[in-house]
Design a protein around this motif. Sequence first.
Motif, PDB file in Angstrom:
ATOM      1  N   SER A 221     -40.732 -17.219  23.509  1.00 29.36           N
ATOM      2  CA  SER A 221     -41.095 -16.902  21.899  1.00 29.36           C
ATOM      3  C   SER A 221     -40.126 -16.314  21.295  1.00 29.36           C
ATOM      4  O   SER A 221     -39.448 -15.389  21.640  1.00 29.36           O
ATOM      5  CB  SER A 221     -42.282 -15.755  21.760  1.00 29.36           C
ATOM      6  OG  SER A 221     -42.610 -15.319  20.625  1.00 29.36           O
ATOM      7  N   VAL A 222     -39.811 -17.042  20.172  1.00 26.78           N
ATOM      8  CA  VAL A 222     -38.695 -16.544  19.416  1.00 26.78           C
ATOM      9  C   VAL A 222     -39.069 -16.477  17.779  1.00 26.78           C
ATOM     10  O   VAL A 222     -39.921 -17.251  17.327  1.00 26.78           O
ATOM     11  CB  VAL A 222     -37.391 -17.425  19.543  1.00 26.78           C
ATOM     12  CG1 VAL A 222     -37.037 -17.703  20.953  1.00 26.78           C
ATOM     13  CG2 VAL A 222     -37.779 -18.908  19.265  1.00 26.78           C
ATOM     14  N   LEU A 223     -38.161 -15.605  16.839  1.00 31.62           N
ATOM     15  CA  LEU A 223     -38.660 -15.787  15.486  1.00 31.62           C
ATOM     16  C   LEU A 223     -37.650 -17.064  14.932  1.00 31.62           C
ATOM     17  O   LEU A 223     -36.743 -17.185  15.221  1.00 31.62           O
ATOM     18  CB  LEU A 223     -38.030 -14.526  15.122  1.00 31.62           C
ATOM     19  CG  LEU A 223     -38.700 -13.154  15.368  1.00 31.62           C
ATOM     20  CD1 LEU A 223     -38.244 -11.991  14.892  1.00 31.62           C
ATOM     21  CD2 LEU A 223     -40.293 -13.289  15.468  1.00 31.62           C
TER      22      LEU A 223
ATOM     23  N   ASP B  42     -42.794 -18.010  16.585  1.00 35.22           N
ATOM     24  CA  ASP B  42     -43.827 -17.184  16.081  1.00 35.22           C
ATOM     25  C   ASP B  42     -43.156 -16.415  14.809  1.00 35.22           C
ATOM     26  O   ASP B  42     -41.811 -16.338  14.641  1.00 35.22           O
ATOM     27  CB  ASP B  42     -44.078 -16.492  17.411  1.00 35.22           C
ATOM     28  CG  ASP B  42     -44.796 -16.837  18.258  1.00 35.22           C
ATOM     29  OD1 ASP B  42     -45.931 -17.442  17.998  1.00 35.22           O
ATOM     30  OD2 ASP B  42     -44.605 -16.665  19.352  1.00 35.22           O
TER      31      ASP B  42
ATOM     32  N   ASP C 153     -43.635 -13.316  14.101  1.00 32.38           N
ATOM     33  CA  ASP C 153     -43.090 -11.813  14.332  1.00 32.38           C
ATOM     34  C   ASP C 153     -43.443 -11.577  15.672  1.00 32.38           C
ATOM     35  O   ASP C 153     -44.062 -12.330  16.701  1.00 32.38           O
ATOM     36  CB  ASP C 153     -43.867 -10.718  13.510  1.00 32.38           C
ATOM     37  CG  ASP C 153     -45.483 -10.909  13.798  1.00 32.38           C
ATOM     38  OD1 ASP C 153     -45.923 -11.278  14.933  1.00 32.38           O
ATOM     39  OD2 ASP C 153     -46.134 -10.631  12.834  1.00 32.38           O
ATOM     40  N   TYR C 154     -42.597 -10.355  16.171  1.00 31.63           N
ATOM     41  CA  TYR C 154     -42.667 -10.013  17.619  1.00 31.63           C
ATOM     42  C   TYR C 154     -43.869  -9.648  18.173  1.00 31.63           C
ATOM     43  O   TYR C 154     -44.391 -10.104  19.385  1.00 31.63           O
ATOM     44  CB  TYR C 154     -41.948  -8.870  17.856  1.00 31.63           C
ATOM     45  CG  TYR C 154     -40.228  -9.091  17.559  1.00 31.63           C
ATOM     46  CD1 TYR C 154     -39.555 -10.269  17.940  1.00 31.63           C
ATOM     47  CD2 TYR C 154     -39.430  -7.942  17.202  1.00 31.63           C
ATOM     48  CE1 TYR C 154     -38.424 -10.466  17.806  1.00 31.63           C
ATOM     49  CE2 TYR C 154     -37.933  -8.324  16.936  1.00 31.63           C
ATOM     50  CZ  TYR C 154     -37.642  -9.491  17.469  1.00 31.63           C
ATOM     51  OH  TYR C 154     -36.199  -9.524  17.072  1.00 31.63           O
TER      52      TYR C 154
ATOM     53  N   GLY D  36     -45.594 -13.028  19.523  1.00 32.30           N
ATOM     54  CA  GLY D  36     -45.092 -13.406  20.857  1.00 32.30           C
ATOM     55  C   GLY D  36     -45.555 -12.430  22.092  1.00 32.30           C
ATOM     56  O   GLY D  36     -45.664 -13.012  23.023  1.00 32.30           O
ATOM     57  N   LEU D  37     -45.729 -11.136  21.831  1.00 31.18           N
ATOM     58  CA  LEU D  37     -45.974 -10.053  22.714  1.00 31.18           C
ATOM     59  C   LEU D  37     -47.312 -10.210  23.149  1.00 31.18           C
ATOM     60  O   LEU D  37     -47.792 -10.150  24.494  1.00 31.18           O
ATOM     61  CB  LEU D  37     -45.717  -8.602  22.404  1.00 31.18           C
ATOM     62  CG  LEU D  37     -44.190  -8.389  22.288  1.00 31.18           C
ATOM     63  CD1 LEU D  37     -43.976  -7.041  21.348  1.00 31.18           C
ATOM     64  CD2 LEU D  37     -43.524  -8.140  23.653  1.00 31.18           C
TER      65      LEU D  37
ATOM     66  N   VAL E 122     -40.308 -13.549  25.787  1.00 30.58           N
ATOM     67  CA  VAL E 122     -40.115 -13.081  24.346  1.00 30.58           C
ATOM     68  C   VAL E 122     -38.863 -12.951  24.033  1.00 30.58           C
ATOM     69  O   VAL E 122     -38.176 -12.020  24.804  1.00 30.58           O
ATOM     70  CB  VAL E 122     -40.886 -12.085  23.709  1.00 30.58           C
ATOM     71  CG1 VAL E 122     -40.909 -11.910  22.069  1.00 30.58           C
ATOM     72  CG2 VAL E 122     -42.575 -12.489  24.113  1.00 30.58           C
TER      73      VAL E 122
ATOM     74  N   GLY F 273     -35.424 -11.453  21.482  1.00 31.35           N
ATOM     75  CA  GLY F 273     -35.250 -10.894  20.142  1.00 31.35           C
ATOM     76  C   GLY F 273     -34.324  -9.474  20.270  1.00 31.35           C
ATOM     77  O   GLY F 273     -33.809  -9.432  21.501  1.00 31.35           O
TER      78      GLY F 273
ATOM     79  N   THR G  59     -36.882  -2.983  19.892  1.00 29.33           N
ATOM     80  CA  THR G  59     -37.707  -3.179  18.922  1.00 29.33           C
ATOM     81  C   THR G  59     -38.686  -3.835  19.772  1.00 29.33           C
ATOM     82  O   THR G  59     -40.171  -3.669  19.494  1.00 29.33           O
ATOM     83  CB  THR G  59     -37.521  -4.400  17.735  1.00 29.33           C
ATOM     84  OG1 THR G  59     -36.086  -3.935  17.262  1.00 29.33           O
ATOM     85  CG2 THR G  59     -38.321  -4.402  16.735  1.00 29.33           C
ATOM     86  N   LEU G  60     -38.749  -4.970  20.594  1.00 24.56           N
ATOM     87  CA  LEU G  60     -39.763  -5.407  21.591  1.00 24.56           C
ATOM     88  C   LEU G  60     -40.258  -4.420  22.134  1.00 24.56           C
ATOM     89  O   LEU G  60     -41.726  -4.382  22.410  1.00 24.56           O
ATOM     90  CB  LEU G  60     -39.021  -6.614  22.196  1.00 24.56           C
ATOM     91  CG  LEU G  60     -38.723  -7.826  21.464  1.00 24.56           C
ATOM     92  CD1 LEU G  60     -37.871  -8.905  22.438  1.00 24.56           C
ATOM     93  CD2 LEU G  60     -39.944  -8.767  21.139  1.00 24.56           C
TER      94      LEU G  60
END
Length: 247
Positions: A137-139, A159, A161-162, A165-166, A177, A179, A183-184
Amino acid sequence: MNKSRPTPTFKGFWAFCLLLIALAPLTQASQTIKIITIDAPPWVSRSPDTGELHGAFVDVVDELANRTDYAFEITLSPFARVGRELELGVQDCTILAPLPPSLTTMGELILKQPLGVIGHSNLALTSDSDLAGKRISVLRGAALATKLGANTNLNMVFDKDYATGLRKLARGRVDAVAGAIPTLQYIARGAGVEAYLGAPLVLAYIPLNFQCSKKSNHLDAMGPINQAIKSMHDDGVINDIKLRHGF
């Protein structure tokens, strides 16, 4: 008969000088520097309950205010708007990844933010070769998406937003995921899915520097602020802030 005007005494003269000295710091303290950055916990975010700002960025700015006597007015903004606000001189400064030199005057480094990939807890990631064939999953539009996109062996899932993805990671719909790692991890804790996260694979470090718009009326403040940042590194304050917020 005309009365002569009293001659000023040395006592009165020195009292006047002392008053000027006492008022001098107020000239600097009255200057408010408008500083803008993005809403990205644990860097900075706004509490939905109280509306208060908190995070590493807030701690850094508070310490700068204590050490320089400048006041700071914080604005949170989408990333695309940060550049426009600085270009127009609406905002004075920011702490972000280096912006174009035509836009800002670069100041001291605050910290380096790790970017990379966090896989599911049952997936061991030790190098980027372990990502081959994995659903990641990436922004969309993020710099890391461009970097990962150069690897044709990856199956990237875009996706918004994070958090999305999470959630997919926890449900087994993606394997990892990508990023900003702090933040993740912060969002995963808040969403209750931290147990599904494995050890992060760091792919790059992004420097977050203090920098000011070339159209700011407060460029003269960069000297004292840069000196304060250096002293914060020397005193271990920056390191304490990094540890406190998971950088």
